[in-house]
Design an enzyme around this catalytic site. Sequence first.
Site, mmCIF file in Angstrom:
data_model
loop_
_atom_site.group_PDB
_atom_site.id
_atom_site.type_symbol
_atom_site.label_atom_id
_atom_site.label_comp_id
_atom_site.label_asym_id
_atom_site.label_seq_id
_atom_site.Cartn_x
_atom_site.Cartn_y
_atom_site.Cartn_z
ATOM 1 N N CYS A 158 0.854 -1.186 0.000
ATOM 2 C CA CYS A 158 0.000 0.000 0.000
ATOM 3 C C CYS A 158 0.898 1.247 0.000
ATOM 4 C CB CYS A 158 -0.892 -0.007 1.241
ATOM 5 S SG CYS A 158 -2.314 -1.118 1.096
ATOM 6 N N HIS A 213 -0.470 -7.622 -7.109
ATOM 7 C CA HIS A 213 0.895 -7.369 -7.568
ATOM 8 C C HIS A 213 1.413 -8.544 -8.376
ATOM 9 C CE1 HIS A 213 1.791 -10.068 -4.243
ATOM 10 N NE2 HIS A 213 3.029 -10.170 -4.679
ATOM 11 N N GLN A 223 5.375 -9.905 -10.355
ATOM 12 C CA GLN A 223 6.808 -9.851 -10.150
ATOM 13 C C GLN A 223 7.513 -9.900 -11.498
ATOM 14 O OE1 GLN A 223 8.454 -12.266 -6.788
ATOM 15 N NE2 GLN A 223 6.389 -13.077 -6.637
#
Lengths: 368, 368
Positions: free
Chosen positions: B70, B196, B198
């Site tokens: 966040c 998210h 990667q």
Amino acid sequence: MESGSLADGRQILYFDTATGARRGSFADKRDLGDRASAGQLRYDVLRDEWVAVSAGRNARPQLPVACPLCPSDGDELTEIPAPNYEVAVFENRFPSFGGAAGEANEHGPSFGGVQGEALEGTPLAPNVPATGRCEVVCFSSEHDASFVDLSPERVELVMAALAQRTADLSARGDVAQVFCFENRGVEIGVTLHHPHGQIYGYPFVTPQTRRHLDAARRHQEATGRNLFGDILAEEQAGPRVVAANDHWTAFVPYAARWPFEVHLYPNERFADLAALPEEYVKAFAPLYLDVLKRCDAAFPGEQMPYMSGWHQAPVKEDRDLAWLRLEIVSIRRAAGKVKFLASSESVMGGFVNDLGPEAAAQILKDAL
Amino acid sequence: MESGSLADGRQILYFDTATGARRGSFADKRDLGDRASAGQLRYDVLRDEWVAVSAGRNARPQLPVACPLCPSDGDELTEIPAPNYEVAVFENRFPSFGGAAGEANEHGPSFGGVQGEALEGTPLAPNVPATGRCEVVCFSSEHDASFVDLSPERVELVMAALAQRTADLSARGDVAQVFCFENRGVEIGVTLHHPHGQIYGYPFVTPQTRRHLDAARRHQEATGRNLFGDILAEEQAGPRVVAANDHWTAFVPYAARWPFEVHLYPNERFADLAALPEEYVKAFAPLYLDVLKRCDAAFPGEQMPYMSGWHQAPVKEDRDLAWLRLEIVSIRRAAGKVKFLASSESVMGGFVNDLGPEAAAQILKDAL
């Protein structure tokens, strides 16, 4: 060994320490309907490997309340018709390889290492029937036991059963490689908790075995020596030996892919379990039990989930290169924690070992 | 794009739809100590592949209560110093590849595809430092969102960030292949639920990519045609297309290894995301969102756990052979059930697909 048959025609074999148990004569009184027919092998042209597509297995019925691997008891009819057994082996009711279609003819055509099957599909999407054989090996009639609880004598009997099955399946026209293995633990999806293993008679040589033997061939050509023997000698002199005796060495390999990965090599080369001399079988039992005890003791209060499988020589090729050995791998990475395979491993084949081979070996050495 | 740096020197990048957001100037006020140094790459001579051994990662601290992905908010200091962001990319604090040691020199020696590192160990157990780079890509500042909830415009911004990162990492001396991916779902071990992905800048070409490109090279030599293009054409005419538009085709491949496996091919060949034209980016967003919605709708009340990763051309080789494409795989095999990889898959590389590619495609087609 005594042989019997199940209600749908599948074979069951009983292995006992004493003769005359007469277990094969008990009839299977269940109504099982017809046997599942063989699924399909599809060749993946991009990955250069076979995938077994057996759509029927996903729909297999939920497990019955009674354990199907316990001996039959009165009206409780299981996969084992006899009222008791020591070690029992039977054909899997929902096999990934093989099924009702029976054995393929090894004199037929051949594609991608699969013998005797007519190729269907297209050049980019070929398939053949999924021949081969899948068997279940019950290690004990005691439902709550685990392999690690077996006596050394029982381990020897299991090994005798695996050797007999390896020899028998190797003589089939449609088996290219025999893989004997055990999956243990809910963390890796095991739903039947009765102690048991499985045997796959693959109709092709598996991708990992091809890779290992390609490496061994290159090493033999370059050095004149056996790669597995050279690896064993280097590991024996190194820091990752977990346990050893005069006939076997158990070590965490240098480039382990899993948090816990132990390889058990016989100190001499044998092609498969059928070729393993009795003194090696006798020496294996206490060493393997010791390693399994260390695995369970590594994280007190938890059982180690594991996959344990025998690398054996393919049936028809590279038998002078292969070196029989057992591989135990676990997804446990710390107390209460497992390593999941995620995108790097699953999509790219890039493995990351966060615990480290020396740390894993040390934990196992210190565990007992 | 704006660049900033974190307290331990790691890089952070902000990608925004509008310029002038001035996010890069926010300082990271945390005390993070020194950066982790690079782990080790070990070469597995039997499997002919590199394994990243980064023992430090297993000991990484438990997650803090506050979500580190966040935006920072007053005294709640996270990995993102700015008080808001659209898409942010930063170096992983506990990387499997790369770390404090910095970039390797590409003019040094080379072993097994890893450039510029001095080989240590023995011929049977070689290793080099684990160079390369690991980055985290935050798709949204909204903690409870999921990729499937993003707007098409946000997907385009994510794609722009991935393209920029691909180009940037490809220019590093120590990166041989750039892999952009997302893992989603507790079933595959995801612990950070903030949306998210990667990026791994691998210092070697991964085993799967090598295999695919070897197959493509053989096909090119035999037919003069591109293997991926031929596969795409055959799948486009077949029964397993899940969704398609003028620029992309999403299909379950003929020999899928996973119960749910969807490949998204651009209808033309591009080497990587950095080479993908804008019209393809624009056309990708709605199609990918449609496929993800179908995945979630397949089993009502459950999110589909998935691994989704981009196959891109290696940085320095086979760029004329490779065909950029996205692969989504899931271990979900039925409502409430997952497929575990057990001994056959994990030890032997022998995959069994119990659902079947046509059944999976039908479920996804019918889901919306």
